[in-house]
Design an enzyme around this catalytic site. Structure first.
Site, PDB file in Angstrom:
ATOM      1  N   LYS A 206      -0.393  -4.329  -3.296  1.00  0.00           N
ATOM      2  CA  LYS A 206      -1.710  -3.798  -2.926  1.00  0.00           C
ATOM      3  C   LYS A 206      -1.867  -2.418  -3.559  1.00  0.00           C
ATOM      4  O   LYS A 206      -1.294  -1.442  -3.089  1.00  0.00           O
ATOM      5  CB  LYS A 206      -1.867  -3.702  -1.409  1.00  0.00           C
ATOM      6  CG  LYS A 206      -3.213  -3.106  -0.971  1.00  0.00           C
ATOM      7  CD  LYS A 206      -3.310  -3.046   0.547  1.00  0.00           C
ATOM      8  CE  LYS A 206      -4.640  -2.435   0.995  1.00  0.00           C
ATOM      9  NZ  LYS A 206      -4.722  -0.988   0.787  1.00  0.00           N
TER      10      LYS A 206
ATOM     11  N   ASP B 186       9.915   5.152 -10.055  1.00  0.00           N
ATOM     12  CA  ASP B 186       9.452   5.724 -11.324  1.00  0.00           C
ATOM     13  C   ASP B 186      10.156   7.037 -11.650  1.00  0.00           C
ATOM     14  O   ASP B 186      10.390   7.359 -12.818  1.00  0.00           O
ATOM     15  CB  ASP B 186       7.942   5.969 -11.279  1.00  0.00           C
ATOM     16  CG  ASP B 186       7.135   4.689 -11.460  1.00  0.00           C
ATOM     17  OD1 ASP B 186       7.758   3.628 -11.641  1.00  0.00           O
ATOM     18  OD2 ASP B 186       5.897   4.772 -11.415  1.00  0.00           O
TER      19      ASP B 186
ATOM     20  N   SER C  60       0.812  -1.215   0.000  1.00  0.00           N
ATOM     21  CA  SER C  60       0.000   0.000   0.000  1.00  0.00           C
ATOM     22  C   SER C  60       0.848   1.269   0.000  1.00  0.00           C
ATOM     23  O   SER C  60       1.536   1.556  -0.966  1.00  0.00           O
ATOM     24  CB  SER C  60      -0.962  -0.048   1.192  1.00  0.00           C
ATOM     25  OG  SER C  60      -1.944   0.942   1.112  1.00  0.00           O
TER      26      SER C  60
END
Length: 546
Positions: free
Chosen positions: A314, A300, A289
């Protein structure tokens, strides 16, 4: 009948609170289902052999209904508000200690340093006999936990057995706040800082920022952010932590839900603390999460090297809604996407048949994305580390030593016979100490099997069925003798891994959670790899595609 109307109204709220937005075709099925529930309850109330308990039945029905969705959609009854508070704030009223069930009794497993249990004299290994005069023998650990919790300022009498002697300890409960950052410090190379982040409650970002500031004062020039075992929490806290290391106005995560209001973009809103410090983030299968938002966005944006194991996967976002009668519901409202556009959700909860277990998203449906520097990343599998650290499985013997509390009990005895030990960062059992543990372990009653032994047994059955066993019997028996468990042999064979875990347990008796963290640096392969990468600027930049 009035009792049922309460149940009916509550279930209606849970199912139908978004009814103005749902398709009209669902309306008849909803009314039909509610009518059937009403009729069934009337029959139970009128004709069932025993008197029913409406409150318990309604909670059971609600829990079962939500179970068909996903494990993160949860109903909090008014009696469970302490659980909800703990989830969002990390706070509860209690004595501040971990407990564990062993046999008929629950034991103090690890007091939190500076909290009421520890300051009042409770120690790891204390067997809880009674709480305020109520016998705790045979009680489940959750019932013992409930008895230990209570309002700040209230006092309990804890009767324990310590090494065969009964003691009564008076403990005044306090507001216990589990730290989001339970430990931070400098690693042994003297220039790399380390921050362990355990959760994302309302204070997560402020604790990380405070730890960062203190480490900078100590001369930190690179940083390891440890998110291993961190199951997540508040999304906005994840965004604030990413903001420490990336520029203002940078998109960190977007959410997309069934209704337009849940389609949101979360960007950094403050000036960063450090845009250039070399950064490694550690993840494992327990990182989920909000941990995946932090690690995924930093990956990223090519701002950090991710090291460890694949994270949990998740990619769902929850929100809590207030209901009547002091209850709440936390339900999944959207999926989240990292800056590259990927969703890390591993399991598909929505296409499964009723009662089936969710399955991982098929490989054929996975998509590729690119980081800011053009590196390839994929969705649907959690966060894949830039560097995977292979660790291997623990031996069956070690697992049995832990599960049978052999290591726990020996650490308790060790503390009673050793007043002090050396610094946590360098502590290891001596050869003589390990020999003493080996002698202790050999006296304990437990059995275990090896995977090799189990494979051989299956092979024997197959060979017997096919009529070949007599031809290989002598070879089989010779091989079996080498893989059949021997405590004496295996305590030597797996000495290194047993010593690591035993040393950690012993250190916790003296230095608590901080000591356990510091001692683990000696054998923590993820941390060692992080230090290696951070000390090699060329390698770091190559991994990040610079």
């Amino acid at each position: 009948m009035k009792q049922f109307l309460h149940v009916f109204a509550l279930v209606s709220i849970l199912i139908g609170f978004s009814s103005p937005l749902k398709a009209q075709s669902n309306g008849f099925e909803e009314i039909k289902s509610m009518e059937l529930m009403d009729l069934i309850f009337q029959q139970l109330e009128t004709n069932y052999v025993d008197e029913i308990k409406p409150g318990e039945m309604s909670k059971t029905a609600i829990d079962a209904m939500l179970k068909q969705l996903d494990p993160y959609t949860v109903y909090y009854h008014e009696s469970n508000m302490e659980d909800y508070r703990m989830m969002t704030t990390g706070q509860y009223g209690g004595i501040g200690a971990l407990i564990r069930k062993m046999g008929d009794y629950t034991f103090i497993a690890e007091p939190y340093e500076g909290k009421p249990a520890q300051t009042s004299g409770a120690m790891a290994g204390d067997k809880i006999l009674s709480i305020d005069g109520k016998d705790m023998k045979g009680k489940p650990s959750d019932e013992v936990s409930d008895a230990l919790r209570g309002p700040k300022g209230s006092t309990i009498q804890l009767k324990v057995d310590r090494a065969g002697q009964e003691k009564t300890i008076s403990i005044t409960r306090d507001e216990i706040k589990l730290a989001d950052v339970p430990y931070f410090g400098m690693l042994n190379n003297g220039t790399t800082g380390y921050i362990k982040l355990n959760s994302f409650t309302q204070t997560a970002s402020s604790e990380v920022i405070a730890a960062y500031g203190k480490l900078k004062q100590q001369g930190m020039t690179s940083l390891v952010l440890d998110l291993r075992g961190n199951g997540g929490g508040l999304l906005i806290e994840a965004v604030k932590i990413v903001n420490v290391f990336v520029k203002k106005g940078q998109t960190v995560v977007t959410t997309k839900g069934r209704i337009p209001e849940e389609n949101r973009t979360y960007a950094t809103s403050a000036d960063p603390l450090d845009l250039t410090i070399p950064l490694v983030v550690l993840v494992d299968g327990g990182s989920a999460s909000a941990s995946e938002i932090v690690s995924g966005s930093l990956q990223d944006l090519d701002r950090a090297v991710i090291i460890g194991e694949n994270s949990y996967g998740k990619g769902l976002v929850q929100r809590t809604f207030d209901l009547k009668y002091g209850s709440k519901i936390k339900l999944t409202i959207s999926k989240y996407y990292t800056p590259s556009g990927r969703c890390v959700q591993r399991l598909e909860y929505y296409d499964k048949e009723l009662g089936d277990k969710p399955k991982a998203i098929a490989d054929s449906l996975l998509k590729s994305f690119t980081t800011a520097n053009g590196r390839k990343v994929i969705d649907g599998r959690g966060i894949e580390p830039d560097i995977v650290v292979e660790k291997g499985d623990y031996s069956r013997l070690l697992l049995m030593l832990v599960s049978n509390n052999v290591i726990f009990n020996y650490a308790t005895d060790y503390k009673r016979s050793h007043e002090t030990i050396g610094p946590a960062k360098t502590f290891q059992l001596s050869t003589e100490d390990y020999a003493a543990f080996k002698a202790y372990a050999l006296k304990q009653e437990f059995t275990y099997s090896t995977a090799s032994e189990e494979q051989l047994e299956r092979m024997k059955k197959t060979a017997e069925d096919e009529g070949y066993f007599e031809d290989i019997k002598s070879d089989y028996e010779q091989l079996l003798s080498k893989v059949t468990p021997s405590k004496e042999r295996d305590l030597d064979k797996f000495k290194e891994e047993i010593n690591d875990i035993l040393s950690s347990e012993i250190v916790s008796r003296y230095y608590y959670q901080n000591g356990r963290a510091e001692q683990a640096f000696q054998f923590d392969k993820d941390v060692q790899k992080a230090v290696e990468v951070l000390s090699d600027t060329k390698k770091l930049n190559t991994i990040l595609g610079k």
